[in-house]
Design an enzyme around this catalytic site. Structure first.
Site, PDB file in Angstrom:
ATOM      1  N   PHE A 127       3.146  45.681  63.417  1.00 34.60           N
ATOM      2  CA  PHE A 127       4.056  44.721  62.793  1.00 34.60           C
ATOM      3  C   PHE A 127       4.155  45.068  61.303  1.00 34.60           C
ATOM      4  O   PHE A 127       3.478  45.980  60.813  1.00 34.60           O
ATOM      5  CB  PHE A 127       3.583  43.274  62.987  1.00 34.60           C
ATOM      6  CG  PHE A 127       2.180  43.011  62.493  1.00 34.60           C
ATOM      7  CD1 PHE A 127       1.954  42.568  61.191  1.00 34.60           C
ATOM      8  CD2 PHE A 127       1.075  43.205  63.328  1.00 34.60           C
ATOM      9  CE1 PHE A 127       0.676  42.328  60.725  1.00 34.60           C
ATOM     10  CE2 PHE A 127      -0.211  42.967  62.867  1.00 34.60           C
ATOM     11  CZ  PHE A 127      -0.419  42.525  61.559  1.00 34.60           C
ATOM     12  N   PHE A 128       4.992  44.341  60.580  1.00 36.27           N
ATOM     13  CA  PHE A 128       5.255  44.636  59.171  1.00 36.27           C
ATOM     14  C   PHE A 128       4.662  43.538  58.299  1.00 36.27           C
ATOM     15  O   PHE A 128       5.006  42.366  58.463  1.00 36.27           O
ATOM     16  CB  PHE A 128       6.773  44.730  58.957  1.00 36.27           C
ATOM     17  CG  PHE A 128       7.205  45.044  57.550  1.00 36.27           C
ATOM     18  CD1 PHE A 128       6.462  45.870  56.720  1.00 36.27           C
ATOM     19  CD2 PHE A 128       8.409  44.535  57.068  1.00 36.27           C
ATOM     20  CE1 PHE A 128       6.883  46.166  55.425  1.00 36.27           C
ATOM     21  CE2 PHE A 128       8.851  44.821  55.783  1.00 36.27           C
ATOM     22  CZ  PHE A 128       8.084  45.639  54.961  1.00 36.27           C
ATOM     23  N   ALA A 129       3.784  43.905  57.355  1.00 35.50           N
ATOM     24  CA  ALA A 129       3.198  42.951  56.416  1.00 35.50           C
ATOM     25  C   ALA A 129       2.889  43.664  55.109  1.00 35.50           C
ATOM     26  O   ALA A 129       2.449  44.821  55.109  1.00 35.50           O
ATOM     27  CB  ALA A 129       1.924  42.336  56.991  1.00 35.50           C
TER      28      ALA A 129
ATOM     29  N   HIS B  50      12.522  32.188  38.799  1.00 39.12           N
ATOM     30  CA  HIS B  50      11.223  31.530  38.964  1.00 39.12           C
ATOM     31  C   HIS B  50      11.187  30.154  38.336  1.00 39.12           C
ATOM     32  O   HIS B  50      12.017  29.793  37.505  1.00 39.12           O
ATOM     33  CB  HIS B  50      10.106  32.388  38.356  1.00 39.12           C
ATOM     34  CG  HIS B  50      10.219  32.562  36.869  1.00 39.12           C
ATOM     35  ND1 HIS B  50      10.903  33.615  36.302  1.00 39.12           N
ATOM     36  CD2 HIS B  50       9.753  31.819  35.820  1.00 39.12           C
ATOM     37  CE1 HIS B  50      10.855  33.520  34.991  1.00 39.12           C
ATOM     38  NE2 HIS B  50      10.164  32.427  34.664  1.00 39.12           N
TER      39      HIS B  50
ATOM     40  N   ASP C  77       9.093  27.507  36.028  1.00 39.38           N
ATOM     41  CA  ASP C  77       8.056  27.261  35.019  1.00 39.38           C
ATOM     42  C   ASP C  77       7.674  25.790  35.081  1.00 39.38           C
ATOM     43  O   ASP C  77       8.475  24.928  34.706  1.00 39.38           O
ATOM     44  CB  ASP C  77       8.577  27.565  33.614  1.00 39.38           C
ATOM     45  CG  ASP C  77       8.763  29.045  33.355  1.00 39.38           C
ATOM     46  OD1 ASP C  77       8.007  29.844  33.920  1.00 39.38           O
ATOM     47  OD2 ASP C  77       9.682  29.398  32.572  1.00 39.38           O
TER      48      ASP C  77
ATOM     49  N   HIS D 198       2.670  25.585  32.382  1.00 42.91           N
ATOM     50  CA  HIS D 198       2.871  26.963  31.934  1.00 42.91           C
ATOM     51  C   HIS D 198       2.649  27.077  30.420  1.00 42.91           C
ATOM     52  O   HIS D 198       2.095  28.068  29.942  1.00 42.91           O
ATOM     53  CB  HIS D 198       4.289  27.400  32.322  1.00 42.91           C
ATOM     54  CG  HIS D 198       4.673  28.763  31.858  1.00 42.91           C
ATOM     55  ND1 HIS D 198       3.856  29.852  31.975  1.00 42.91           N
ATOM     56  CD2 HIS D 198       5.833  29.217  31.275  1.00 42.91           C
ATOM     57  CE1 HIS D 198       4.471  30.924  31.499  1.00 42.91           C
ATOM     58  NE2 HIS D 198       5.665  30.562  31.053  1.00 42.91           N
TER      59      HIS D 198
END
Length: 282
Positions: A87-89, A101, A103, A107
């Site tokens: 599998f893919f990891a 992202h 904050d 932060h």
């Protein structure tokens, strides 16, 4: 005879009362709040706009942060993954403030909320987009002003309490070129737009918005961050509010009337994390 008239009067009163009651219940049914499924049936027909950059190891980021590292630990075929196959990891190693992202207040401000403490109700909000892209095109150092906010309100009305206010600059069109995003001059001073303090104080203290966001890597204009001045970002986070940085596609949403969903993982005592942000158009 008199008894018969009284009976008729009472019968008419009963019929009238029944008629009024039927009208009341009919109106009540018509005015009843729609169910969540009825709301969903409406929302699913709307256009959704992704406001999130795809991130990888080479994306633009704050210069003080290291690049992301990735390792494929499992792959479909044997002999590729460092730990095995089938599998893919992957293992992702990056700072919390990576790509589009969130904050959280902690932060910058010790003792205020970390990212896991932001309530989910703060992630589903009315979206306000203040467009200063034309001004930024002629002045990359532009800082959004109180006059810009008031101009928005003159067109659309007062900014709703609890809104997410995004500053549209079209700076995200420079993605994913780090040099173009930073736009530094020969002396190393960055030139990119940001928020003005007067506008932020009006939004957070007068209009009581829940969060704000922008397209550049920082809240403050580059000419200030180049000198280590992060006053605008410090102000926002000191209000115990969160912000989203490095938004995109703000040119594809209306200035008013849309909804935004800003969601992110929940690491304990988290300093920030990549977010998935999208708008639902009216």
């Amino acid at each position: 005879m008199l008894h018969g008239k009284k009976s008729k009067v009472w019968l008419l009163k009963i019929i009238s009362f029944a008629f009024v009651c039927s009208l009341f219940f009919a109106c009540s049914a018509a005015l009843a709040a729609p169910s969540l499924m009825e709301i969903y049936d409406i929302i699913k027909t709307k256009e959704f706009v992704d406001l999130t950059h795809t991130f990888d190891t080479e994306i633009p980021h704050w210069p003080g942060f290291p690049k992301e590292k990735r390792e494929t630990v499992y792959w479909y075929d044997s002999g590729v993954g460092s730990l095995g196959g089938g599998f893919f990891a992957q293992i992702y190693s990056h700072v919390g403030q990576w790509g589009t992202h969130c904050d959280p207040p902690a932060h910058f401000i010790k003792g205020l909320r970390t990212i896991d403490q932001i309530d989910v109700k703060e992630m589903f909000l009315p979206l306000v987009v203040i467009d200063v892209s034309v001004k930024v095109a002629s002045n990359p150092d532009y800082a959004l002003t109180l006059e810009d906010v008031k101009a928005w309100e003159s067109k659309h009305g007062a900014i709703p309490e609890g809104s997410f206010v995004a500053m549209r600059t079209d700076w995200s069109k420079r993605w994913p070129d780090p040099a173009a995003m930073r736009n530094a001059d020969a002396n190393g001073t960055a030139h990119y737009p940001g928020w003005g303090m007067e506008a932020l104080k009006y939004l957070y203290e007068e209009r009581k918005i829940t969060a704000s966001g922008h397209e550049p890597t920082d809240t403050d204009p580059g000419i200030l961050t180049s000198k280590g001045d992060y006053s605008a970002e410090t102000y926002i986070l000191a209000q115990d509010k969160y912000q989203i940085e490095l938004l995109t596609n703000l040119d594809k949403v209306p200035e008013s009337g849309a909804l935004v969903i800003a969601t992110f993982p929940k690491p304990a005592f988290g300093s920030g994390f990549p977010a998935r942000v999208f708008a639902i158009l009216p």
